[in-house]
Design an enzyme around this catalytic site. Structure first.
Site, PDB file in Angstrom:
ATOM      1  N   THR A  18      42.016  79.581  50.571  1.00 51.47           N
ATOM      2  CA  THR A  18      43.206  80.085  51.257  1.00 51.47           C
ATOM      3  C   THR A  18      44.185  78.977  51.595  1.00 51.47           C
ATOM      4  O   THR A  18      45.401  79.185  51.572  1.00 51.47           O
ATOM      5  CB  THR A  18      42.799  80.841  52.536  1.00 51.47           C
ATOM      6  N   SER A  59      36.762  80.770  47.204  1.00 51.15           N
ATOM      7  CA  SER A  59      35.352  80.402  47.328  1.00 51.15           C
ATOM      8  C   SER A  59      34.428  81.594  47.121  1.00 51.15           C
ATOM      9  O   SER A  59      33.252  81.419  46.798  1.00 51.15           O
ATOM     10  CB  SER A  59      35.070  79.735  48.675  1.00 51.15           C
ATOM     11  N   THR A  92      37.033  79.482  52.867  1.00 43.73           N
ATOM     12  CA  THR A  92      36.156  79.708  54.017  1.00 43.73           C
ATOM     13  C   THR A  92      34.994  80.647  53.720  1.00 43.73           C
ATOM     14  O   THR A  92      33.983  80.612  54.417  1.00 43.73           O
ATOM     15  CB  THR A  92      36.958  80.289  55.201  1.00 43.73           C
ATOM     16  N   ASP A  93      35.106  81.493  52.689  1.00 45.86           N
ATOM     17  CA  ASP A  93      34.051  82.480  52.440  1.00 45.86           C
ATOM     18  C   ASP A  93      32.710  81.831  52.127  1.00 45.86           C
ATOM     19  O   ASP A  93      31.656  82.404  52.416  1.00 45.86           O
ATOM     20  CB  ASP A  93      34.447  83.411  51.291  1.00 45.86           C
TER      21      ASP A  93
END
Length: 318
Positions: A18, A59, A92-93
Protein backbone atom coordinates in the site's frame (compact mmCIF):
# COMPACT_ATOMS: atom_id res chain seq x y z
CA UNK A 1 24.69 13.44 14.63
CA UNK A 2 27.83 15.36 15.51
CA UNK A 3 29.47 17.74 13.10
CA UNK A 4 32.02 16.07 10.91
CA UNK A 5 30.37 12.70 11.36
CA UNK A 6 29.41 11.01 8.10
CA UNK A 7 25.75 10.18 7.63
CA UNK A 8 25.13 6.43 7.63
CA UNK A 9 24.01 4.68 4.46
CA UNK A 10 20.59 3.06 4.77
CA UNK A 11 19.41 0.66 2.07
CA UNK A 12 15.67 0.87 1.37
CA UNK A 13 14.33 -2.31 -0.24
CA UNK A 14 11.07 -1.72 -2.14
CA UNK A 15 8.68 -4.67 -2.52
CA UNK A 16 5.37 -2.91 -3.23
CA UNK A 17 2.40 -2.80 -0.87
CA UNK A 18 0.00 0.00 0.00
CA UNK A 19 2.84 2.40 0.72
CA UNK A 20 3.70 2.23 -3.01
CA UNK A 21 0.10 2.25 -4.23
CA UNK A 22 -2.25 4.77 -5.77
CA UNK A 23 -5.87 4.50 -6.75
CA UNK A 24 -6.38 3.63 -10.40
CA UNK A 25 -9.23 4.90 -12.57
CA UNK A 26 -11.45 1.99 -11.53
CA UNK A 27 -10.87 2.71 -7.83
CA UNK A 28 -8.53 -0.21 -7.17
CA UNK A 29 -5.28 0.34 -5.28
CA UNK A 30 -2.26 -0.76 -7.33
CA UNK A 31 1.47 -0.58 -6.45
CA UNK A 32 2.85 1.97 -8.91
CA UNK A 33 5.55 3.90 -7.01
CA UNK A 34 9.18 2.80 -6.94
CA UNK A 35 11.43 2.98 -3.91
CA UNK A 36 13.07 6.05 -5.44
CA UNK A 37 9.63 7.68 -5.82
CA UNK A 38 8.90 7.09 -2.15
CA UNK A 39 12.24 8.43 -0.98
CA UNK A 40 11.54 11.67 -2.84
CA UNK A 41 8.48 12.13 -0.59
CA UNK A 42 10.60 11.78 2.55
CA UNK A 43 11.61 14.89 4.47
CA UNK A 44 15.36 15.38 4.74
CA UNK A 45 16.75 12.35 6.54
CA UNK A 46 19.84 12.18 8.71
CA UNK A 47 21.11 9.34 6.53
CA UNK A 48 22.09 8.64 2.96
CA UNK A 49 19.36 6.53 1.37
CA UNK A 50 19.89 3.95 -1.36
CA UNK A 51 16.76 2.49 -2.98
CA UNK A 52 16.80 -1.18 -3.94
CA UNK A 53 14.03 -1.99 -6.42
CA UNK A 54 13.19 -5.63 -5.72
CA UNK A 55 9.53 -6.18 -6.67
CA UNK A 56 6.18 -4.43 -6.81
CA UNK A 57 3.51 -6.66 -5.30
CA UNK A 58 0.63 -6.50 -2.89
CA UNK A 59 1.74 -8.61 0.05
CA UNK A 60 -1.46 -10.68 -0.19
CA UNK A 61 0.00 -12.00 -3.48
CA UNK A 62 3.36 -12.99 -2.01
CA UNK A 63 4.47 -16.61 -2.05
CA UNK A 64 7.08 -18.22 0.18
CA UNK A 65 9.42 -17.89 -2.81
CA UNK A 66 8.80 -14.11 -2.82
CA UNK A 67 9.44 -13.93 0.93
CA UNK A 68 12.62 -15.90 0.47
CA UNK A 69 13.69 -13.47 -2.25
CA UNK A 70 13.12 -10.54 0.12
CA UNK A 71 15.10 -12.30 2.85
CA UNK A 72 17.94 -12.90 0.39
CA UNK A 73 17.89 -9.22 -0.57
CA UNK A 74 18.18 -8.24 3.09
CA UNK A 75 21.13 -10.61 3.44
CA UNK A 76 22.87 -8.95 0.49
CA UNK A 77 22.61 -5.59 2.26
CA UNK A 78 23.77 -7.09 5.55
CA UNK A 79 26.87 -8.28 3.69
CA UNK A 80 27.56 -4.84 2.22
CA UNK A 81 30.12 -3.16 4.46
CA UNK A 82 28.98 0.32 3.37
CA UNK A 83 25.39 -0.22 4.54
CA UNK A 84 24.67 0.68 8.17
CA UNK A 85 20.97 -0.15 8.28
CA UNK A 86 18.16 -1.63 6.19
CA UNK A 87 14.53 -0.64 5.66
CA UNK A 88 12.11 -2.97 3.90
CA UNK A 89 8.98 -1.40 2.37
CA UNK A 90 6.31 -4.10 2.51
CA UNK A 91 2.56 -4.61 2.34
CA UNK A 92 0.82 -4.96 5.68
CA UNK A 93 -1.19 -8.11 4.88
CA UNK A 94 1.88 -10.34 5.20
CA UNK A 95 4.43 -8.08 6.84
CA UNK A 96 4.66 -10.15 10.02
CA UNK A 97 5.45 -13.28 8.01
CA UNK A 98 8.33 -11.88 5.97
CA UNK A 99 9.75 -10.00 8.95
CA UNK A 100 9.85 -13.19 10.99
CA UNK A 101 11.49 -15.11 8.14
CA UNK A 102 14.26 -12.50 7.97
CA UNK A 103 14.76 -12.74 11.73
CA UNK A 104 14.99 -16.53 11.57
CA UNK A 105 17.43 -16.61 8.67
CA UNK A 106 19.90 -13.85 9.52
CA UNK A 107 21.91 -12.54 12.44
CA UNK A 108 20.90 -8.87 12.50
CA UNK A 109 24.24 -7.22 13.11
CA UNK A 110 22.73 -4.07 11.60
CA UNK A 111 19.25 -2.62 12.18
CA UNK A 112 16.60 -4.20 9.95
CA UNK A 113 13.30 -2.33 9.95
CA UNK A 114 10.08 -3.21 8.10
CA UNK A 115 7.46 -0.59 7.37
CA UNK A 116 4.56 0.16 5.05
CA UNK A 117 1.22 1.95 5.08
CA UNK A 118 -2.47 1.45 5.70
CA UNK A 119 -3.48 4.23 3.31
CA UNK A 120 -2.37 4.69 -0.28
CA UNK A 121 0.15 7.35 -1.29
CA UNK A 122 -2.60 9.53 -2.79
CA UNK A 123 -4.92 9.22 0.24
CA UNK A 124 -5.51 12.51 2.13
CA UNK A 125 -4.33 10.80 5.33
CA UNK A 126 -1.41 8.94 3.75
CA UNK A 127 0.66 7.40 6.55
CA UNK A 128 3.50 6.03 4.44
CA UNK A 129 5.86 9.03 4.63
CA UNK A 130 5.70 9.21 8.44
CA UNK A 131 6.23 5.46 8.77
CA UNK A 132 9.14 5.57 6.34
CA UNK A 133 10.75 8.49 8.18
CA UNK A 134 10.47 6.59 11.48
CA UNK A 135 11.91 3.44 9.90
CA UNK A 136 14.91 5.34 8.50
CA UNK A 137 15.61 6.89 11.93
CA UNK A 138 15.56 3.45 13.53
CA UNK A 139 17.71 1.94 10.78
CA UNK A 140 20.32 4.71 11.13
CA UNK A 141 20.81 3.99 14.85
CA UNK A 142 23.22 1.05 15.28
CA UNK A 143 21.84 0.33 18.77
CA UNK A 144 18.70 -1.07 17.15
CA UNK A 145 20.64 -4.01 15.71
CA UNK A 146 20.43 -5.60 19.17
CA UNK A 147 16.63 -5.54 19.08
CA UNK A 148 16.28 -7.97 16.18
CA UNK A 149 14.02 -7.25 13.21
CA UNK A 150 11.62 -4.41 14.03
CA UNK A 151 8.42 -3.08 12.49
CA UNK A 152 8.04 0.70 12.48
CA UNK A 153 4.36 1.46 12.13
CA UNK A 154 1.80 3.92 13.48
CA UNK A 155 4.24 5.47 15.93
CA UNK A 156 5.37 2.12 17.34
CA UNK A 157 8.55 0.08 16.98
CA UNK A 158 7.60 -3.56 17.57
CA UNK A 159 9.68 -6.75 17.46
CA UNK A 160 8.96 -9.19 14.66
CA UNK A 161 8.52 -12.16 17.01
CA UNK A 162 4.85 -12.49 17.97
CA UNK A 163 3.63 -9.69 15.71
CA UNK A 164 0.15 -9.66 14.21
CA UNK A 165 -1.98 -7.15 12.30
CA UNK A 166 -4.80 -6.07 14.58
CA UNK A 167 -6.66 -3.56 12.39
CA UNK A 168 -7.49 -3.34 8.71
CA UNK A 169 -8.35 0.37 8.73
CA UNK A 170 -6.36 2.13 11.46
CA UNK A 171 -2.94 3.70 11.03
CA UNK A 172 -1.77 2.08 14.26
CA UNK A 173 -2.20 -1.39 12.82
CA UNK A 174 0.13 -3.84 14.60
CA UNK A 175 0.42 -5.40 18.03
CA UNK A 176 2.40 -8.13 19.76
CA UNK A 177 0.58 -11.31 20.76
CA UNK A 178 2.45 -11.31 24.03
CA UNK A 179 4.68 -8.77 25.74
CA UNK A 180 8.15 -10.28 25.73
CA UNK A 181 11.74 -9.12 26.09
CA UNK A 182 13.87 -9.54 22.99
CA UNK A 183 13.51 -13.14 21.83
CA UNK A 184 16.59 -15.13 20.88
CA UNK A 185 15.19 -16.67 17.72
CA UNK A 186 16.47 -20.00 16.46
CA UNK A 187 18.78 -19.53 13.47
CA UNK A 188 17.22 -21.40 10.55
CA UNK A 189 19.03 -20.51 7.34
CA UNK A 190 17.63 -23.13 4.95
CA UNK A 191 15.50 -21.58 2.16
CA UNK A 192 11.77 -22.17 2.50
CA UNK A 193 10.65 -21.70 -1.11
CA UNK A 194 10.09 -25.43 -1.69
CA UNK A 195 8.16 -26.03 1.54
CA UNK A 196 4.37 -26.27 1.75
CA UNK A 197 2.71 -25.58 5.09
CA UNK A 198 -1.06 -25.04 5.19
CA UNK A 199 -3.18 -23.24 7.79
CA UNK A 200 -6.44 -24.98 8.70
CA UNK A 201 -9.17 -23.13 10.58
CA UNK A 202 -10.76 -24.93 13.54
CA UNK A 203 -14.32 -24.02 14.54
CA UNK A 204 -17.10 -25.63 16.59
CA UNK A 205 -18.40 -28.70 14.77
CA UNK A 206 -15.64 -28.81 12.16
CA UNK A 207 -14.37 -32.10 10.75
CA UNK A 208 -11.00 -33.15 9.35
CA UNK A 209 -11.82 -32.56 5.67
CA UNK A 210 -9.33 -29.73 5.22
CA UNK A 211 -6.57 -31.50 7.13
CA UNK A 212 -6.98 -34.56 4.90
CA UNK A 213 -6.98 -32.34 1.81
CA UNK A 214 -3.71 -30.72 2.89
CA UNK A 215 -2.09 -34.10 3.47
CA UNK A 216 -3.32 -35.34 0.08
CA UNK A 217 -1.96 -32.18 -1.55
CA UNK A 218 1.51 -32.97 -0.25
CA UNK A 219 1.76 -30.51 2.62
CA UNK A 220 4.94 -30.90 4.66
CA UNK A 221 3.23 -29.38 7.68
CA UNK A 222 -0.07 -27.99 8.95
CA UNK A 223 -0.84 -25.17 11.37
CA UNK A 224 -4.18 -25.36 13.16
CA UNK A 225 -5.82 -22.01 13.88
CA UNK A 226 -7.47 -23.60 16.88
CA UNK A 227 -9.94 -22.40 19.51
CA UNK A 228 -9.08 -20.68 22.78
CA UNK A 229 -5.70 -21.71 24.18
CA UNK A 230 -5.30 -24.28 21.39
CA UNK A 231 -8.27 -26.66 21.39
CA UNK A 232 -10.28 -28.63 18.83
CA UNK A 233 -12.43 -31.77 18.93
CA UNK A 234 -11.93 -35.57 18.89
CA UNK A 235 -12.14 -35.79 15.10
CA UNK A 236 -9.29 -33.30 14.71
CA UNK A 237 -7.23 -35.20 17.28
CA UNK A 238 -7.67 -38.38 15.21
CA UNK A 239 -6.56 -36.48 12.10
CA UNK A 240 -3.46 -35.24 13.94
CA UNK A 241 -2.60 -38.83 14.86
CA UNK A 242 -2.86 -39.70 11.16
CA UNK A 243 -0.56 -36.78 10.26
CA UNK A 244 1.97 -37.90 12.84
CA UNK A 245 2.03 -41.40 11.34
CA UNK A 246 2.50 -39.89 7.87
CA UNK A 247 5.36 -37.66 9.01
CA UNK A 248 3.37 -34.44 8.50
CA UNK A 249 4.22 -31.96 11.26
CA UNK A 250 1.24 -30.30 12.99
CA UNK A 251 1.49 -27.11 15.03
CA UNK A 252 -1.38 -25.80 17.14
CA UNK A 253 -1.89 -22.03 17.26
CA UNK A 254 -5.10 -20.10 17.98
CA UNK A 255 -7.55 -17.71 16.41
CA UNK A 256 -7.38 -15.72 19.70
CA UNK A 257 -4.99 -12.85 18.97
CA UNK A 258 -3.24 -12.39 22.33
CA UNK A 259 -1.95 -14.36 25.29
CA UNK A 260 0.08 -17.46 26.11
CA UNK A 261 -1.21 -20.71 24.59
CA UNK A 262 -0.91 -23.85 26.73
CA UNK A 263 -2.08 -27.42 26.03
CA UNK A 264 -4.13 -27.78 29.20
CA UNK A 265 -7.55 -29.14 28.21
CA UNK A 266 -8.49 -32.80 27.79
CA UNK A 267 -11.96 -34.17 27.09
CA UNK A 268 -10.94 -35.90 23.88
CA UNK A 269 -10.33 -32.82 21.76
CA UNK A 270 -8.47 -30.30 23.91
CA UNK A 271 -4.95 -29.04 23.61
CA UNK A 272 -3.62 -31.78 25.91
CA UNK A 273 -5.12 -34.42 23.61
CA UNK A 274 -3.68 -32.73 20.52
CA UNK A 275 -0.22 -32.79 22.11
CA UNK A 276 -0.57 -36.49 22.96
CA UNK A 277 -1.51 -37.10 19.30
CA UNK A 278 1.79 -35.57 18.21
CA UNK A 279 1.01 -31.88 17.68
CA UNK A 280 3.37 -29.12 18.83
CA UNK A 281 1.84 -26.09 20.54
CA UNK A 282 2.88 -22.59 19.48
CA UNK A 283 2.97 -20.76 22.80
CA UNK A 284 3.23 -17.22 21.40
CA UNK A 285 3.12 -17.18 17.59
CA UNK A 286 -0.27 -16.90 15.91
CA UNK A 287 -1.10 -18.93 12.77
CA UNK A 288 0.56 -16.70 10.15
CA UNK A 289 3.91 -16.57 11.93
CA UNK A 290 3.63 -20.17 13.14
CA UNK A 291 3.48 -21.17 9.47
CA UNK A 292 6.75 -19.34 8.77
CA UNK A 293 8.54 -20.88 11.75
CA UNK A 294 7.26 -24.38 10.92
CA UNK A 295 8.31 -23.96 7.27
CA UNK A 296 11.79 -22.91 8.40
CA UNK A 297 12.08 -25.81 10.83
CA UNK A 298 10.99 -28.32 8.19
CA UNK A 299 13.39 -26.83 5.62
CA UNK A 300 16.18 -27.23 8.18
CA UNK A 301 15.17 -30.88 8.82
CA UNK A 302 14.69 -30.13 12.51
CA UNK A 303 13.88 -32.83 15.04
CA UNK A 304 10.60 -32.85 16.96
CA UNK A 305 12.54 -31.81 20.07
CA UNK A 306 13.91 -28.77 18.22
CA UNK A 307 10.39 -27.90 17.04
CA UNK A 308 8.97 -28.11 20.56
CA UNK A 309 11.67 -25.81 21.88
CA UNK A 310 11.35 -23.33 19.00
CA UNK A 311 7.61 -22.94 19.61
CA UNK A 312 7.86 -22.86 23.42
CA UNK A 313 7.33 -19.82 25.62
CA UNK A 314 10.50 -17.72 25.13
CA UNK A 315 10.50 -16.86 28.87
CA UNK A 316 10.91 -20.53 29.82
CA UNK A 317 13.28 -21.99 27.27
CA UNK A 318 16.01 -24.15 28.69
Amino acid sequence: MNKGQTKPLVAVIATGGTIASKRSANGASVPTLTGEDLLELLPQADAHLRPVELMSKDSASLTLSDMQRISDAVNAELDDADVRGIVVLHGTDAMEETALLVQLQHATLKPVIFTGAQFTADHPDADGPANLAAAVRLAADPANAERGVLIAFGGRALPAWGLYKQSSDEADAFRSARSLPRVESPRLQAPVDSIRVDIVAIYPGCDATHIKASVDAGAHGIVLAALGSGNANPGIVDAVRHCTKRGVSVVVSSRVPMGLLTPGYGGGGGGHDLAEAGAVHSHALRPAQARILLSSLIASQSSIETMVRAFSDPNHRG
